[in-house]
Design a protein around this motif. Structure first.
Motif, PDB file in Angstrom:
ATOM      1  N   PHE A   1      51.678 -27.993  92.448  1.00 12.85           N
ATOM      2  CA  PHE A   1      52.253 -29.232  92.969  1.00 12.85           C
ATOM      3  C   PHE A   1      52.817 -30.028  91.802  1.00 12.85           C
ATOM      4  CE2 PHE A   1      52.089 -33.808  93.612  1.00 12.85           C
ATOM      5  CZ  PHE A   1      52.930 -33.907  94.699  1.00 12.85           C
ATOM      6  N   THR A   2      54.099 -30.305  91.878  1.00 10.43           N
ATOM      7  CA  THR A   2      54.727 -31.090  90.810  1.00 10.43           C
ATOM      8  C   THR A   2      55.840 -31.952  91.389  1.00 10.43           C
ATOM      9  OG1 THR A   2      55.855 -30.975  88.688  1.00 10.43           O
ATOM     10  CG2 THR A   2      56.329 -29.191  90.220  1.00 10.43           C
ATOM     11  N   THR A   3      56.091 -33.091  90.720  1.00 11.23           N
ATOM     12  CA  THR A   3      57.245 -33.902  91.127  1.00 11.23           C
ATOM     13  C   THR A   3      58.262 -33.930  89.982  1.00 11.23           C
ATOM     14  OG1 THR A   3      56.177 -35.882  90.284  1.00 11.23           O
ATOM     15  CG2 THR A   3      55.889 -35.433  92.637  1.00 11.23           C
ATOM     16  N   LYS A   4      57.922 -33.131  88.937  1.00 10.76           N
ATOM     17  CA  LYS A   4      58.814 -33.151  87.762  1.00 10.76           C
ATOM     18  C   LYS A   4      59.796 -31.992  87.844  1.00 10.76           C
ATOM     19  CE  LYS A   4      54.973 -34.895  85.123  1.00 10.76           C
ATOM     20  NZ  LYS A   4      53.896 -34.490  84.231  1.00 10.76           N
TER      21      LYS A   4
ATOM     22  N   LEU B   1      46.986 -30.514  86.296  1.00 10.78           N
ATOM     23  CA  LEU B   1      45.855 -31.174  86.960  1.00 10.78           C
ATOM     24  C   LEU B   1      44.938 -30.156  87.619  1.00 10.78           C
ATOM     25  CD1 LEU B   1      47.335 -34.401  88.584  1.00 10.78           C
ATOM     26  CD2 LEU B   1      45.992 -34.147  86.509  1.00 10.78           C
TER      27      LEU B   1
ATOM     28  N   LEU C   1      55.301 -27.570  86.123  1.00 15.92           N
ATOM     29  CA  LEU C   1      54.750 -26.336  86.721  1.00 15.92           C
ATOM     30  C   LEU C   1      53.685 -26.652  87.773  1.00 15.92           C
ATOM     31  CD1 LEU C   1      54.261 -24.039  83.626  1.00 15.92           C
ATOM     32  CD2 LEU C   1      55.815 -23.680  85.519  1.00 15.92           C
ATOM     33  N   GLY C   2      53.139 -27.826  87.675  1.00 17.84           N
ATOM     34  CA  GLY C   2      52.097 -28.214  88.643  1.00 17.84           C
ATOM     35  C   GLY C   2      50.782 -27.498  88.415  1.00 17.84           C
TER      36      GLY C   2
ATOM     37  N   ASN D   1      50.327 -36.243  80.990  1.00 20.14           N
ATOM     38  CA  ASN D   1      50.863 -36.828  82.223  1.00 20.14           C
ATOM     39  C   ASN D   1      50.957 -38.341  82.113  1.00 20.14           C
ATOM     40  OD1 ASN D   1      51.256 -34.526  83.687  1.00 20.14           O
ATOM     41  ND2 ASN D   1      49.215 -34.537  84.611  1.00 20.14           N
TER      42      ASN D   1
ATOM     43  N   ALA E   1      54.333 -40.598  82.256  1.00 20.49           N
ATOM     44  CA  ALA E   1      54.561 -41.540  83.366  1.00 20.49           C
ATOM     45  C   ALA E   1      54.742 -42.975  82.890  1.00 20.49           C
ATOM     46  CB  ALA E   1      53.392 -41.467  84.339  1.00 20.49           C
TER      47      ALA E   1
ATOM     48  N   ASP F   1      46.544 -45.415  82.714  1.00 18.21           N
ATOM     49  CA  ASP F   1      47.870 -45.773  82.194  1.00 18.21           C
ATOM     50  C   ASP F   1      48.481 -46.881  83.025  1.00 18.21           C
ATOM     51  OD1 ASP F   1      49.734 -44.743  84.320  1.00 18.21           O
ATOM     52  OD2 ASP F   1      48.769 -42.833  83.824  1.00 18.21           O
TER      53      ASP F   1
END
Ligand code: ADP
Length: 416
Positions: free
Chosen positions: A369-372, A380, A376-377, A324, A328, A351
């Motif tokens: 939960f994902t913003t990509k 984490l 797949l979320g 991640n 990012a 980072d």
């Protein structure tokens, strides 16, 4: 215990005790005051009697009324004193408070002693003929101090207020304590109930997903073999499509594996591991994007950090965090630092990437939960599950546009 029952159980008995205390001490106070008042009156009357005898004696000796009054002027408990004639005209008087002789025509008719309130407190008043016979030419008017009675009443009132305040404060402290305990108990109960429900739901989802995964995996394997066959032995025009199909089937298979992993209960196989090795193997598994400007991975520890951990699972958690972080970060650095304090190891995965929007922070560890676009979320969610299975915790701090840091705390392993 419900709030309503709680009120019935604690508050009402306490209020009852409070009211009983209030009523009893009020009655008691009034009773004591009356008794003491009676006693003092008796005592004062006796004193007045002695005074009357003395004054009669002085009069018989022919001492002038003014001189007699003067003799008693300094008596501490006599506020004022006067000799009146039979028509209640004042012949001679003295007062400890200059000019204060509260004698009126109405008072002249008094048969019994009476009490008045004056600026100097309560005064016991008495009219009595002198000398002793009924035809006496004078009447003695006396005002005695009731200061001691007042002092006693004030003390009793103060004690009562003190006891009242004490009882009230004990009650307040007691109730604050009990309320606090009860609130905590209710919160804990609610949390436990929610956790139980959550666990049950999770178990259900888990059973369903593994059943679905199992059902999908078999035909998927056949599909993968078919694509492989087509790719190898099929006509030239389908080869490319077959290769693409094979890749897609593998992707679906990976997704299913990740879902199953995320939902499967973890069983740890703990061993002695060096954190440096874990980070190194996680880093090696990451494919860096060659298009990005140099993104360095720095690992720093104050002394070799050893953990009692499941090597593969923990490496996987760090892999998810590092992947991640690299994703990012366009330019700048990704670093891991480890610090050991007493029996705790704190690891920071930091980072200088795009950061996380504040509204997403609370949902970051939620499953799926994902913003990509292709995310797949699960990364984490799984990382936290692994860290918590090791009795650790994971937190995140982030500034949008500046970077993110994941802080992991784990119990330290044996010292080197
Ligand atoms: P995925 O990577 O599949 O999206 P994760 O659970 O690993 O799933 O991450 C969830 C979301 O958290 C990501 O989609 C991303 O928005 C955010 N995130 C995680 N780590 C970072 C990071 N270091 N910097 C910025 N955003 C992050």
């Amino acid at each position: 215990m419900k709030r309503k029952d709680f009120f019935l159980f604690f508050l009402i008995p306490f209020a009852g005790i409070f009211i009983i205390f209030f009523v009893f001490s009020s009655i008691n106070r009034a009773f004591i005051q009356r008794t003491v008042e009676g006693l003092i009156q008796e005592q004062l009357q006796a004193t007045a009697e002695i005074l009357r005898v003395n004054i009669s004696h002085f009069l018989e000796e022919g001492i002038a009324p003014e001189m007699i009054i003067k003799r008693y002027a300094d008596e501490e408990n006599i506020y004022y004193m006067a000799l009146l004639d039979r028509d209640n005209r004042i012949i001679s008087w003295s007062s400890r408070y200059e000019g204060y002789l509260p004698f009126s025509a109405r008072d002249a008719s008094q048969k019994e002693p009476w009490i008045i309130s004056s600026p100097a407190g309560k005064i016991f008043n008495l009219l009595t003929p002198v000398p002793l016979d009924n035809e006496a030419p004078y009447v003695l008017y006396l005002g005695y101090s009731l200061g001691s009675l007042e002092k006693m009443a004030a003390r009793s009132k103060r004690n009562f207020l003190f006891a009242f305040a004490f009882l009230a404060s004990v009650g307040i402290v007691f109730f604050i304590g009990i309320f606090g305990l009860q609130r905590k108990y209710l919160e804990k109960k609610k949390e436990a109930e929610e956790e139980k429900k959550e666990k049950e739901r999770f178990k259900e989802i888990s059973a369903l997903t593994s059943a679905v995964a199992h059902e999908i995996k078999n035909p998927l394997n056949s599909l993968a073999l078919l694509c492989e066959l087509l790719h190898k032995k099929g006509p030239a025009e389908v080869k490319e499509d077959a290769a693409l199909g094979k890749e897609e089937v593998h992707r679906i298979s990976r997704v299913i594996d990740q879902f199953s992993d995320a939902l499967r209960p973890l069983r740890l196989k703990k061993e002695k591991v060096y954190l440096r090795d874990l980070i190194e193997s996680a880093r090696r598994a990451i494919q860096l994007d060659p298009e990005k400007s140099v993104v360095l991975l720095r690992y720093k520890e104050d002394r070799p950090v050893v953990l009692e951990a499941d090597k593969d699972l923990l490496a996987r958690a760090f892999f998810n965090l590092l992947r991640n972080a690299f994703e990012a970060t366009e330019s700048g650095s990704v670093s891991v630092t480890a610090e050991r304090r007493r029996k705790k190891v704190t690891i920071r995965v930091e980072d200088t990437g795009r950061g996380i929007a504040p509204e997403n922070i609370g949902r970051l560890f939620d499953p799926f939960f994902t913003t990509k676009e292709t995310g797949l979320g699960i990364g984490l969610y799984l990382a936290r599950k692994i860290v918590e299975a090791h009795e650790g915790k994971i937190e995140v701090e982030s500034k949008l546009g500046q970077g993110t840091v994941f802080i992991i705390q784990l119990p330290g392993g044996p010292y080197e």
